[in-house]
Design a protein around this motif. Structure first.
Motif, mmCIF file in Angstrom:
data_model
loop_
_atom_site.group_PDB
_atom_site.id
_atom_site.type_symbol
_atom_site.label_atom_id
_atom_site.label_comp_id
_atom_site.label_asym_id
_atom_site.label_seq_id
_atom_site.Cartn_x
_atom_site.Cartn_y
_atom_site.Cartn_z
ATOM 1 N N GLN A 38 -5.359 2.239 6.861
ATOM 2 C CA GLN A 38 -6.588 1.452 6.715
ATOM 3 C C GLN A 38 -6.514 0.677 5.403
ATOM 4 O O GLN A 38 -6.499 1.255 4.322
ATOM 5 N N LEU A 39 -6.468 -0.642 5.510
ATOM 6 C CA LEU A 39 -6.331 -1.489 4.326
ATOM 7 C C LEU A 39 -7.676 -1.842 3.703
ATOM 8 O O LEU A 39 -7.793 -1.920 2.476
ATOM 9 N N TYR A 40 -8.680 -2.031 4.534
ATOM 10 C CA TYR A 40 -9.999 -2.452 4.038
ATOM 11 C C TYR A 40 -11.068 -1.558 4.644
ATOM 12 O O TYR A 40 -11.053 -1.280 5.850
ATOM 13 N N SER A 41 -11.978 -1.095 3.797
ATOM 14 C CA SER A 41 -13.041 -0.206 4.261
ATOM 15 C C SER A 41 -14.307 -1.013 4.537
ATOM 16 O O SER A 41 -14.888 -1.600 3.605
ATOM 17 N N PRO A 42 -14.747 -1.070 5.783
ATOM 18 C CA PRO A 42 -15.988 -1.813 6.073
ATOM 19 C C PRO A 42 -17.232 -1.125 5.522
ATOM 20 O O PRO A 42 -18.267 -1.768 5.339
ATOM 21 N N THR A 91 -17.494 0.559 2.462
ATOM 22 C CA THR A 91 -17.648 0.253 1.034
ATOM 23 C C THR A 91 -17.381 -1.209 0.709
ATOM 24 O O THR A 91 -17.587 -1.630 -0.429
ATOM 25 N N HIS A 92 -16.903 -1.962 1.705
ATOM 26 C CA HIS A 92 -16.565 -3.375 1.509
ATOM 27 C C HIS A 92 -15.594 -3.552 0.337
ATOM 28 O O HIS A 92 -15.799 -4.382 -0.559
ATOM 29 N N SER A 93 -14.542 -2.747 0.367
ATOM 30 C CA SER A 93 -13.532 -2.808 -0.692
ATOM 31 C C SER A 93 -12.178 -2.413 -0.109
ATOM 32 O O SER A 93 -12.093 -1.856 0.991
ATOM 33 N N TRP A 94 -11.127 -2.715 -0.872
ATOM 34 C CA TRP A 94 -9.778 -2.351 -0.455
ATOM 35 C C TRP A 94 -9.598 -0.842 -0.541
ATOM 36 O O TRP A 94 -10.208 -0.180 -1.375
ATOM 37 N N THR A 95 -8.738 -0.309 0.312
ATOM 38 C CA THR A 95 -8.545 1.143 0.399
ATOM 39 C C THR A 95 -7.219 1.541 -0.235
ATOM 40 O O THR A 95 -6.152 1.221 0.295
ATOM 41 N N ASP A 96 -7.292 2.228 -1.369
ATOM 42 C CA ASP A 96 -6.104 2.833 -1.998
ATOM 43 C C ASP A 96 -4.927 1.861 -2.062
ATOM 44 O O ASP A 96 -3.880 2.061 -1.437
ATOM 45 N N LEU A 97 -5.095 0.807 -2.833
ATOM 46 C CA LEU A 97 -4.041 -0.207 -2.895
ATOM 47 C C LEU A 97 -2.757 0.317 -3.531
ATOM 48 O O LEU A 97 -1.680 -0.232 -3.287
ATOM 49 N N THR A 98 -2.857 1.366 -4.345
ATOM 50 C CA THR A 98 -1.633 1.938 -4.921
ATOM 51 C C THR A 98 -0.713 2.451 -3.825
ATOM 52 O O THR A 98 0.508 2.227 -3.854
ATOM 53 N N HIS A 99 -1.286 3.141 -2.843
ATOM 54 C CA HIS A 99 -0.479 3.609 -1.713
ATOM 55 C C HIS A 99 0.108 2.432 -0.940
ATOM 56 O O HIS A 99 1.249 2.502 -0.458
ATOM 57 N N TRP A 100 -0.658 1.365 -0.815
ATOM 58 C CA TRP A 100 -0.144 0.195 -0.105
ATOM 59 C C TRP A 100 0.960 -0.498 -0.898
ATOM 60 O O TRP A 100 1.887 -1.072 -0.324
ATOM 61 N N HIS A 101 0.875 -0.453 -2.225
ATOM 62 C CA HIS A 101 1.952 -1.009 -3.048
ATOM 63 C C HIS A 101 3.258 -0.282 -2.777
ATOM 64 O O HIS A 101 4.309 -0.907 -2.546
#
Length: 285
Positions: A77-81, A83-93
């Motif tokens: 899950q990249l974006y949380s509807p 909280t309207h924010s990105w989800t754990d971008l460190t993991h995505w990096h």
């Protein structure tokens, strides 16, 4: 999400394993190629390249699965509807970094398949993967701490050096200096990732190093140079061990060849001497 010691240590171990393996393999390959200058690349070398690609792809795929599906991971899950924010971008990096190393491993395997990809494509894919890794480490946005940025900037130096070296290998294949320099960059990445784990998230718990102490910045820069000095010592030791191993193997096989040649000569001489002997009187009778 802050850097964890376990994650940093695991990533460092993967890089160090590859670097240590190359520090033995490339000197041996160079010595044997030098001894047989006219020999073509053997199927054994191609099998080793395929094996390295498979291991690289396995490590990268395992890293992607771990980053995404750990309990605190984003679970794709990249974006949380909510909280309207990105989800754990460190993991995505880190997932993005592993993705490009996965592609590099696949290219390594396919390059030695009957598809006959253009030569140098495996080194180009490795260079791209390293460049993406350095780019992600340079623009980390999960921490505002200056010391965090400093240690990862030093790591990016090693990463970009390896990327440049792999890019040069696209045009200068089997160049021992470039291979050794790329090996040193992987060893340096591995050891420095362990250092980052100790600095930012010590395994014994508690806070990391003081982010405001300017002495820590100066010491870690010096420490980075010490790490590279240790890497050069590892390269020198493994190169010397590879040379001794290569000479001993050649001597052993040489002794076997000499013994075989001598035995064949003895057999031939005995046969020829038997053929030249005069017939005995009993034969005349």
């Amino acid at each position: 999400m802050p850097t964890t010691f376990l994650g940093s240590a695991l990533r460092g171990t993967c890089f160090f394993i590859f670097g240590f393996w190359w520090s033995v393999r490339y000197p041996l390959k160079y010595l044997r190629r030098k001894a047989n200058a006219e020999s073509q690349p053997s199927h054994g070398i191609q099998r080793v390249e395929v094996f390295e690609g498979a291991v690289k792809a396995f490590f990268a795929l395992a890293g992607i699965l771990v980053e995404q599906f750990v309990p605190a991971g984003p679970h794709l899950q990249l974006y949380s509807p909510k909280t309207h924010s990105w989800t754990d971008l460190t993991h995505w990096h880190y997932t993005t970094m592993y993705l490009f190393f996965l592609l590099s491993g696949i290219v390594d395997i396919v390059s030695h398949s009957p598809l006959k990809l253009p030569p140098g494509l495996d080194r180009l894919s490795l260079s791209v993967a390293l460049f993406i890794e350095g780019l992600l480490f340079c623009f980390r946005g999960d921490s505002d701490a200056a010391l965090d940025h400093h240690v990862h900037s030093l790591l990016a130096v090693a990463v970009f050096a390896g990327a440049l070296c792999a890019l040069l290998e696209v045009f200068l294949r089997d160049h021992i200096i470039l291979e050794i320099f790329r090996t040193s960059s992987f060893l340096l990445q591995g050891s420095w990732l362990w250092q980052i784990g100790f600095v930012l998230s010590p395994p014994w718990g508690g806070p990391g190093w003081d982010q405001t102490d300017q002495g820590n910045f100066a010491f870690l820069t010096v420490c980075f140079c010490w790490h590279y000095a240790g890497v050069l010592a590892v390269l020198a030791a493994n190169s010397a061990a590879s040379r001794c191993c290569n000479e001993n193997c050649q001597l052993k096989f040489g002794d076997i060849d000499v013994e075989l040649d001598c035995s064949m000569c003895i057999r031939k001489s005995s046969k020829s001497s038997g053929a030249l002997l005069p017939e005995s009187p009993s034969d005349d009778k």
